[in-house]
Design a protein around this motif. Structure first.
Motif, PDB file in Angstrom:
ATOM      1  N   TYR A  91       6.437  -2.064  -7.229  1.00 47.79           N
ATOM      2  CA  TYR A  91       6.364  -2.083  -5.800  1.00 47.79           C
ATOM      3  C   TYR A  91       5.637  -1.913  -5.037  1.00 47.79           C
ATOM      4  N   ALA A  92       5.389  -0.266  -4.705  1.00 47.21           N
ATOM      5  CA  ALA A  92       4.481   0.714  -3.776  1.00 47.21           C
ATOM      6  C   ALA A  92       2.897   0.400  -4.406  1.00 47.21           C
TER       7      ALA A  92
ATOM      8  N   ILE B 197      -2.648  -1.950  -3.868  1.00 47.70           N
ATOM      9  CA  ILE B 197      -4.136  -2.436  -5.241  1.00 47.70           C
ATOM     10  C   ILE B 197      -4.301  -3.892  -4.715  1.00 47.70           C
ATOM     11  N   ALA B 198      -2.650  -4.748  -4.391  1.00 46.34           N
ATOM     12  CA  ALA B 198      -3.677  -5.925  -3.302  1.00 46.34           C
ATOM     13  C   ALA B 198      -3.005  -6.096  -2.287  1.00 46.34           C
TER      14      ALA B 198
ATOM     15  N   TYR C 166       5.825  -2.425   6.668  1.00 50.28           N
ATOM     16  CA  TYR C 166       6.215  -3.163   5.619  1.00 50.28           C
ATOM     17  C   TYR C 166       6.637  -2.716   4.011  1.00 50.28           C
ATOM     18  N   VAL C 167       5.687  -2.145   2.958  1.00 48.36           N
ATOM     19  CA  VAL C 167       6.208  -1.457   2.113  1.00 48.36           C
ATOM     20  C   VAL C 167       7.354  -0.937   2.248  1.00 48.36           C
ATOM     21  N   THR C 168       7.263   0.065   2.825  1.00 49.29           N
ATOM     22  CA  THR C 168       8.108   1.290   2.985  1.00 49.29           C
ATOM     23  C   THR C 168       9.346   1.263   3.801  1.00 49.29           C
ATOM     24  N   ILE C 169       9.557   0.242   4.451  1.00 50.50           N
ATOM     25  CA  ILE C 169      11.287  -0.372   4.638  1.00 50.50           C
ATOM     26  C   ILE C 169      11.452  -1.310   4.219  1.00 50.50           C
TER      27      ILE C 169
END
Length: 653
Positions: free
Chosen positions: A459-460, A465-466, A473-476
């Protein structure tokens, strides 16, 4: 209420507070790091309000831990928590903002700990809260709210289903641990618990002990199978006699007991069952289990001595065997494993179904639509294969690598779809994370944790990459998922510990601490090895010992015999007690040598007859081997009787 229950409730309160506070503390860190953004003072006020409410609810629930109202503060705190999540999402960009994930993830967490009715209320409230954020928050990408709502809803339902299945299994294991596997009556442990509870209530009760007349002669004349069938019929009759009024128990061998409220008449039982009876009542004869049992046992032996007793005839034994019913549903030791294997397959089916609905409705202009659909079909097909093949996989030695391969394939497929759909913040981006809580709930931590870390890393990587999503947003999203996954892992570990304890209780003989009939047959079926042998042992003169010195002396001898057998067998051998004075041993070495050494050790205190059968030579399963070994045991017993008779004739001559 016991202090153990209070402590369990305190742990639940503390755990609930931790899982509620961690996301809010993460939100506080996010607000502090992005203070230049909009509505930050208002968001900080909401966070402080949620933390204060959670602290007050925890304090109130802790004070009320001994009360039936202890859950009320927690429910109030949960509602306030939801209101806080709604407010934070509205103030920070709607459902597609970094904090928009809090409402659906909390639904998944509560699905694992709440009863279905309470969870239904949570679903309604969370759906209302999520709808408010969708309607009044900032606009989200097309289909975002639908894909997230359906995906997290499916994950919550599957987590709840998995938790309920395991809870049902634990309840049945608990019942099984208190039930005699042959007769369906309570075993000694279960009966003693019911007796103590009945006496503790202060209401009048009657304890009835009964001992079948000359039961040993049934075994000697017709074999242990006939004796077992007779015992099963007796248990069936006793359960029918007290159904709805009391309980029946098998204390060991051919010793049974009844516990009924008030007075009890024996007339009907005396006519049907050839037995000796002893009756003691509370409060007339005593108020504690030991006193009642001693008085009933004395009266039982007085009843034995007062009348002419005879063994059941062949016609009586045959009639009893013909009327045997079932003793209740069995519990397969692979049941939990089958569910744990099937659930990831159901998750894959649910995820890909949601993705296909989204693709059909919202991706008309996406050039990668066909590729995403192909990946969804692959995920749906592999998930369906796992569900349909869960029974076979639960028995296969290759189940673990195959399931790991399936998990990796599922997460990689979700990552590929997320990249093609625009990145981690796309409607399908969160699909990589959704399956992790169920994975941690149903699989062993040592297996699930590396796969979960791989999914988080994927997911990270998609976020980097994308693109399309901020680091916050990714961390939470990652931290929220891992918080509920940690909660699921702890619950899964606690449930596994309870299952192990209950499984042991349901498979171990309470008197001798060796395997009981259920445990031995399951162990024998689980590790069939060519050359393994089944040894059946039967004590000589055990019934006479009980009649002469009482059941306490017989119980002490049985414990000594079991300990001697364990000491005289190898570490890979298995000892079990089928009932009464009948023991079984599974050996993986020299059966004849084991019999010789055990005979020498046991004959210090008691005579014993043996019969042995070899797997692959005398039969291919427990039932066939038992029949052969039992036949050889009675051949030996008969030969010993003939030898004793000849010796007596010689002495007389």
């Amino acid at each position: 209420m016991s202090s153990g229950v209070h402590e369990q409730r305190r742990r639940a309160i503390r755990s609930g507070a931790v899982y509620c506070c961690l996301p809010v503390l993460l939100a506080a860190l996010y607000v502090a790091a992005t203070w230049s953004g909009q509505h930050r003072p208002a968001m900080l006020a909401v966070i402080l309000g949620v933390l204060t409410t959670t602290g007050l609810a925890m304090a109130a629930a802790t004070r009320l831990v001994a009360s039936k109202w202890w859950m009320v503060p927690q429910h109030i705190g949960a509602v306030c928590n939801l209101a806080g999540y709604v407010a934070l999402a509205l103030l920070d960009g709607g459902v597609a903002g970094p904090l928009g994930i809090y409402i659906p993830t909390s639904t998944v967490l509560l699905a694992t700990v709440l009863l279905p009715r309470a969870f239904l209320v949570v679903v309604v409230l969370n759906t209302i809260g999520y709808a408010i954020v969708v309607l009044y928050g900032d606009p989200a990408p097309p289909g975002y709210w639908l894909a997230h709502g359906l995906a997290f809803g499916a994950a919550a339902v599957l987590c709840m289903r998995h938790s309920r299945v395991l809870a049902s299994l634990r309840r049945r294991l608990a019942d099984s641990s208190r039930t005699d596997p042959l007769t369906g009556c309570l075993n000694r442990r279960g009966f003693d618990q019911r007796l103590a509870a009945a006496l503790g209530s202060g209401r009048p009760v009657t304890l009835v002990l009964l001992d079948l007349d000359h039961f040993k002669q049934v075994n000697d004349a017709y074999g242990h199978r006939a004796g077992d069938d007779l015992l099963a019929w007796v248990g069936q009759e006793l359960r029918a006699e007290v159904r709805g009024q009391g309980v029946a128990g098998r204390l060991g061998g051919d010793e049974f007991a009844l516990l009924v409220p008030g007075d009890f008449r024996l007339d009907g039982l005396r006519e049907r069952l050839p037995s000796s009876f002893g009756v003691a009542s509370c409060p007339a004869d005593g108020r504690d289990p030991e006193t009642l049992a001693q008085i009933a046992d004395k009266r039982l032996y007085a009843d034995k001595a007062s009348r002419e007793r005879s063994a059941p005839s062949a016609s009586v034994v045959a009639a009893a065997r013909a009327r045997i019913g079932t003793t209740g549903p069995s519990i397969s030791f692979r049941e939990r494993r089958r569910h744990s294997i099937a659930d990831p397959g159901w998750m894959s089916i649910a995820q890909t179904s949601v993705a296909m609905v989204y693709l059909a409705l919202f991706t008309a202009g996406n050039p990668y639509r066909a590729a995403m659909l192909a990946i969804c079909l692959w995920g749906f097909g592999t998930g369906l294969a796992v569900v349909l093949g869960s029974g076979w996989l639960s028995r296969a030695r290759s189940a673990r690598p195959l399931m790991l391969l399936f998990a990796v394939s599922s997460f990689v497929s979700c990552a590929a779809i997320a990249v093609l759909d625009g990145g981690a913040r796309s409607p399908l981006g969160v699909g990589i994370l959704i399956a992790i809580p169920l994975l941690m709930l149903g699989m062993r931590p040592g297996v699930a944790a590396p796969v979960a870390l791989l999914a988080g890393a994927l997911y990270a990587a998609v976020g980097v990459i994308a693109g399309g999503a901020s680091a916050w947003y990714v961390t939470i999203s990652l931290v929220s998922t891992f918080v509920i996954s940690a909660a699921c892992a702890l619950q899964g570990r606690s449930a596994a510990a309870q299952r192990r304890m209950l499984t042991r209780l349901s498979s171990v003989d309470v008197l001798t601490d060796v395997l009981n009939r259920r445990g031995f047959s399951e162990r024998f079926a689980a590790v069939p090895q060519p050359g393994a042998a089944l040894i059946v042992a039967d004590l000589d003169g055990f019934k006479q010992l009980n009649d002469a010195y009482g059941h306490a002396a017989g119980d002490e001898l049985l414990r000594w015999v079991a300990a001697t057998m364990r000491a005289g067998t190898g570490p890979s051998d298995v000892v079990g007690r089928l009932g009464g004075d009948e023991f079984v041993i599974m050996v993986h070495g020299d059966a004849a040598g084991t019999v010789a050494s055990l005979r020498a050790a046991l004959e210090q205190r008691t005579g014993v007859s043996f019969g042995a059968a070899v797997l692959g030579v005398d039969g291919d399963d427990f039932d066939n081997l038992y029949a052969v070994a039992d036949g050889r045991l009675y051949q030996e017993k008969s030969a010993r009787k003939d030898e004793t008779a000849r010796e007596r004739e010689t002495l007389r001559g």
